[in-house]
Motif scaffolding. Structure first.
Motif, PDB file in Angstrom:
ATOM      1  N   GLU A  16       0.816  -1.219   0.000  1.00 45.12           N
ATOM      2  CA  GLU A  16       0.000   0.000   0.000  1.00 45.12           C
ATOM      3  C   GLU A  16       0.855   1.276   0.000  1.00 45.12           C
ATOM      4  O   GLU A  16       0.635   2.180  -0.804  1.00 45.12           O
ATOM      5  N   PHE A  17       1.873   1.311   0.863  1.00 45.47           N
ATOM      6  CA  PHE A  17       2.654   2.553   0.955  1.00 45.47           C
ATOM      7  C   PHE A  17       3.491   2.772  -0.297  1.00 45.47           C
ATOM      8  O   PHE A  17       3.598   3.888  -0.799  1.00 45.47           O
ATOM      9  N   ILE A  20       1.160   4.075  -2.966  1.00 48.23           N
ATOM     10  CA  ILE A  20       0.840   5.502  -2.797  1.00 48.23           C
ATOM     11  C   ILE A  20       2.028   6.356  -3.236  1.00 48.23           C
ATOM     12  O   ILE A  20       1.873   7.333  -3.972  1.00 48.23           O
ATOM     13  N   THR A  24       1.940   8.929  -6.394  1.00 48.31           N
ATOM     14  CA  THR A  24       1.936  10.368  -6.085  1.00 48.31           C
ATOM     15  C   THR A  24       3.284  11.040  -6.368  1.00 48.31           C
ATOM     16  O   THR A  24       3.494  12.182  -5.993  1.00 48.31           O
ATOM     17  N   ILE A  38       0.175  16.288  -0.308  1.00 48.24           N
ATOM     18  CA  ILE A  38       0.290  14.879   0.074  1.00 48.24           C
ATOM     19  C   ILE A  38       1.424  14.697   1.077  1.00 48.24           C
ATOM     20  O   ILE A  38       2.460  15.357   0.979  1.00 48.24           O
ATOM     21  N   GLY A  39       1.236  13.785   2.043  1.00 45.85           N
ATOM     22  CA  GLY A  39       2.343  13.433   2.926  1.00 45.85           C
ATOM     23  C   GLY A  39       2.064  13.594   4.401  1.00 45.85           C
ATOM     24  O   GLY A  39       2.879  13.210   5.232  1.00 45.85           O
ATOM     25  N   ASP A  40       0.941  14.175   4.757  1.00 47.33           N
ATOM     26  CA  ASP A  40       0.595  14.227   6.183  1.00 47.33           C
ATOM     27  C   ASP A  40      -0.800  13.632   6.345  1.00 47.33           C
ATOM     28  O   ASP A  40      -1.350  13.064   5.410  1.00 47.33           O
ATOM     29  N   ASP A  41      -1.357  13.773   7.528  1.00 44.82           N
ATOM     30  CA  ASP A  41      -2.667  13.166   7.760  1.00 44.82           C
ATOM     31  C   ASP A  41      -3.778  13.927   7.051  1.00 44.82           C
ATOM     32  O   ASP A  41      -4.832  13.377   6.753  1.00 44.82           O
ATOM     33  N   VAL A 100      -8.172  12.516  -4.124  1.00 45.02           N
ATOM     34  CA  VAL A 100      -8.672  11.400  -4.921  1.00 45.02           C
ATOM     35  C   VAL A 100      -8.686  10.112  -4.110  1.00 45.02           C
ATOM     36  O   VAL A 100      -7.640   9.664  -3.620  1.00 45.02           O
ATOM     37  N   ILE A 102      -9.398   6.051  -4.234  1.00 48.87           N
ATOM     38  CA  ILE A 102      -9.447   5.041  -5.273  1.00 48.87           C
ATOM     39  C   ILE A 102      -9.598   3.652  -4.642  1.00 48.87           C
ATOM     40  O   ILE A 102      -8.924   3.317  -3.679  1.00 48.87           O
ATOM     41  N   TYR A 117      -3.875   7.787 -13.209  1.00 44.33           N
ATOM     42  CA  TYR A 117      -3.227   8.924 -12.557  1.00 44.33           C
ATOM     43  C   TYR A 117      -2.646   9.905 -13.563  1.00 44.33           C
ATOM     44  O   TYR A 117      -2.618  11.107 -13.305  1.00 44.33           O
ATOM     45  N   PHE A 131      -2.978  18.674  -6.568  1.00 42.47           N
ATOM     46  CA  PHE A 131      -3.405  17.331  -6.164  1.00 42.47           C
ATOM     47  C   PHE A 131      -2.870  17.129  -4.745  1.00 42.47           C
ATOM     48  O   PHE A 131      -1.677  16.953  -4.550  1.00 42.47           O
ATOM     49  N   VAL A 132      -3.740  17.215  -3.734  1.00 43.97           N
ATOM     50  CA  VAL A 132      -3.238  17.352  -2.359  1.00 43.97           C
ATOM     51  C   VAL A 132      -3.484  16.147  -1.451  1.00 43.97           C
ATOM     52  O   VAL A 132      -3.170  16.214  -0.261  1.00 43.97           O
ATOM     53  N   GLY A 134      -5.351  11.846  -0.873  1.00 43.35           N
ATOM     54  CA  GLY A 134      -6.259  10.801  -1.324  1.00 43.35           C
ATOM     55  C   GLY A 134      -6.300   9.657  -0.353  1.00 43.35           C
ATOM     56  O   GLY A 134      -5.814   9.760   0.771  1.00 43.35           O
ATOM     57  N   THR A 136      -6.349   5.088  -0.596  1.00 44.69           N
ATOM     58  CA  THR A 136      -6.214   3.953  -1.489  1.00 44.69           C
ATOM     59  C   THR A 136      -6.706   2.706  -0.775  1.00 44.69           C
ATOM     60  O   THR A 136      -6.325   2.466   0.368  1.00 44.69           O
TER      61      THR A 136
HETATM   62  P1  ADP Z   1      -3.980   7.524   6.237  1.00 48.06           P
HETATM   63  O1  ADP Z   1      -3.529   6.291   6.908  1.00 48.06           O
HETATM   64  O2  ADP Z   1      -4.049   8.728   7.141  1.00 48.06           O
HETATM   65  O3  ADP Z   1      -5.229   7.330   5.397  1.00 48.06           O
HETATM   66  P2  ADP Z   1      -2.381   7.152   3.910  1.00 48.06           P
HETATM   67  O4  ADP Z   1      -1.208   6.296   4.221  1.00 48.06           O
HETATM   68  O5  ADP Z   1      -3.547   6.554   3.235  1.00 48.06           O
HETATM   69  O6  ADP Z   1      -2.810   7.924   5.236  1.00 48.06           O
HETATM   70  O7  ADP Z   1      -1.887   8.374   3.006  1.00 48.06           O
HETATM   71  C1  ADP Z   1      -0.642   8.965   3.153  1.00 48.06           C
HETATM   72  C2  ADP Z   1      -0.623  10.240   2.320  1.00 48.06           C
HETATM   73  O8  ADP Z   1      -0.804   9.902   0.954  1.00 48.06           O
HETATM   74  C3  ADP Z   1      -1.744  11.204   2.667  1.00 48.06           C
HETATM   75  O9  ADP Z   1      -1.236  12.509   2.527  1.00 48.06           O
HETATM   76  C4  ADP Z   1      -2.799  10.921   1.647  1.00 48.06           C
HETATM   77  O10 ADP Z   1      -3.573  12.076   1.379  1.00 48.06           O
HETATM   78  C5  ADP Z   1      -1.972  10.504   0.424  1.00 48.06           C
HETATM   79  N1  ADP Z   1      -2.655   9.506  -0.413  1.00 48.06           N
HETATM   80  C6  ADP Z   1      -3.078   8.280  -0.056  1.00 48.06           C
HETATM   81  N2  ADP Z   1      -3.633   7.624  -1.092  1.00 48.06           N
HETATM   82  C7  ADP Z   1      -3.592   8.465  -2.140  1.00 48.06           C
HETATM   83  C8  ADP Z   1      -4.018   8.413  -3.478  1.00 48.06           C
HETATM   84  N3  ADP Z   1      -4.652   7.338  -3.976  1.00 48.06           N
HETATM   85  N4  ADP Z   1      -3.805   9.476  -4.272  1.00 48.06           N
HETATM   86  C9  ADP Z   1      -3.182  10.575  -3.776  1.00 48.06           C
HETATM   87  N5  ADP Z   1      -2.758  10.709  -2.539  1.00 48.06           N
HETATM   88  C10 ADP Z   1      -2.951   9.679  -1.702  1.00 48.06           C
END
Ligand code: ADP
Ligand code: MG
Length: 353
Positions: A16-17, A20, A24, A38-41, A100, A102, A117, A131-132, A134, A136
């Motif tokens: 998953e990580f 992402i 991104t 992207i990158g924080d909570d 976004v 998905i 994407y 694009f800030v 999402g 997954t």
């Molecule tokens: P959380 O556990 O808080 O849901 P994630 O690990 O899912 O955090 O997401 C980490 C970062 O990546 C966050 O900033 C989130 O907005 C971004 N992110 C996650 N999935 C996507 C995606 N499909 N597209 C764009 N950004 C994403």
């Protein structure tokens, strides 16, 4: 997604990580108002003074809103973003950020997601949207894309569906019915292909209507034009579901009636010809076919001079007292009640499903 292509990479291979991170990469922030992408909570947005935030979401589900048999993945990504920008535009605003979500089943590859994407990123580039963020997730079957958009508009320029007044002019941007005719061509070729997989799709000569269906645009240019001409529409909506149904929404929200002249409805020659080929009345495809993403709006009569020579704007009628009802005046001058057939009902009828 044919799984007989060995070069495709399994989604599970990245985790998953990793996925992402992969999806991104190459995302750059353009707006000062985006404090964190992207990158924080959560993303952090600092709107400019005097602006109001506009927020909207659209959910797209495979088999309900799109068919991957004829919707290229890059176009799907582009369209998923653009239909959201269109909702912001319909409030007389400009899109600034998207998030976004998905959901994807294991039948999709990394390369397939990359295509989606690339479409989303392209739309962000064209419309200058950051694009800030999402989320997954895996899905048990099929693909789901949910886009949330944040836009902004000057406080005194936000345009609601509810501000139309009797005697306001009813205007539409661009032309209508093309996206629906594009869909019919694609459905026809899909059926022919299913009946005989050796058959090549017959799509030539239908470029305009296919583009209207597969690569719609949000009319941000109209918002800028209105600003330049110092016009604040009294009410506005984007045409996602057919002119008739959107006009009824405007009238109901504004507590007015309306008159639409059927022969004023703007229809492109390609749309017209294709409707004839399918044995359809062209204006009916404009009234009931959806997904053109043009703008339907009302302006004060005093603003008429400012738009009368604009080739992108057509006055198709005017608002009336609510007691006059919502009327369509046919070319032979009959006045009939405007009916909202909507996209789905129309589609089912035409396709016999
Ligand atoms: P959380 O556990 O808080 O849901 P994630 O690990 O899912 O955090 O997401 C980490 C970062 O990546 C966050 O900033 C989130 O907005 C971004 N992110 C996650 N999935 C996507 C995606 N499909 N597209 C764009 N950004 C994403
Ligand atoms: Mg998450």
């Amino acid at each position: 997604m044919p799984d007989d292509q060995p070069q495709l990479t399994d989604l599970a291979s990245l985790g998953e990580f990793g996925l992402i991170e992969h999806l991104t990469r190459n995302i750059h922030i353009q707006h000062k108002s985006t404090k964190k992408g992207i990158g924080d909570d959560a993303a952090v947005i600092q709107p400019k003074t005097g602006k109001q935030l506009l927020i909207s979401k659209d959910l797209l589900i495979e088999g309900v809103h799109f068919d991957l048999m004829y919707m290229p993945l890059k176009h799907l990504g582009y369209k998923a973003a653009v239909v959201n920008f269109s909702d912001i535009v319909a409030m007389n605003g400009v899109a600034k950020q998207i998030i976004v979500g998905i959901g994807v089943s294991s039948k999709f590859s990394i390369e397939a997601l990359d295509e989606i994407y690339s479409g989303i990123k392209k739309a962000c580039e064209v419309y200058q949207v950051d694009f800030v963020g999402g989320d997954t997730s895996s899905s048990l079957s099929g693909l789901l894309i949910s886009v949330t958009v944040v836009g902004e508009a000057d406080k005194d320029k936000v345009t609601y569906r509810s501000g139309g007044k009797p005697n306001d002019l009813l205007c539409v941007s661009g032309d209508l019915g093309g996206a629906y005719m594009g869909l019919l061509v694609l459905e026809r070729e899909k059926k022919a292909f299913q009946a005989n997989p050796d058959m090549q799709p017959e799509l030539t000569g239908n470029d305009y209507i296919l583009e209207r269906q597969l690569k719609p645009e949000a009319r941000e240019d109209i918002v800028r034009m209105l600003e330049e001409k110092s016009i604040i529409p009294s009410s506005m909506i984007d045409i996602s579901d057919g002119l008739a149904s959107e006009a009824i929404h405007l009238c109901k929200s504004s507590n007015t009636g309306c008159v639409i002249f059927e022969d004023k409805i703007p229809i492109d020659q390609g749309t017209y010809d294709s409707a004839k080929e399918f044995g359809l009345v062209p204006s009916i495809t404009a009234l009931n076919g959806g997904e053109d993403y043009e703008l339907l709006f009302t302006i004060d009569q005093g603003d008429y001079k400012k738009i009368e020579n604009d080739p992108d704007i057509t006055v198709i009628g005017y608002m009336t007292e609510p007691s006059d009802g919502m009327r369509l005046v046919t070319p032979d001058e009959r006045s009939i009640e405007l009916q909202a057939q909507g996209w789905d009902a129309m589609r089912k009828r035409e396709l016999g499903v």
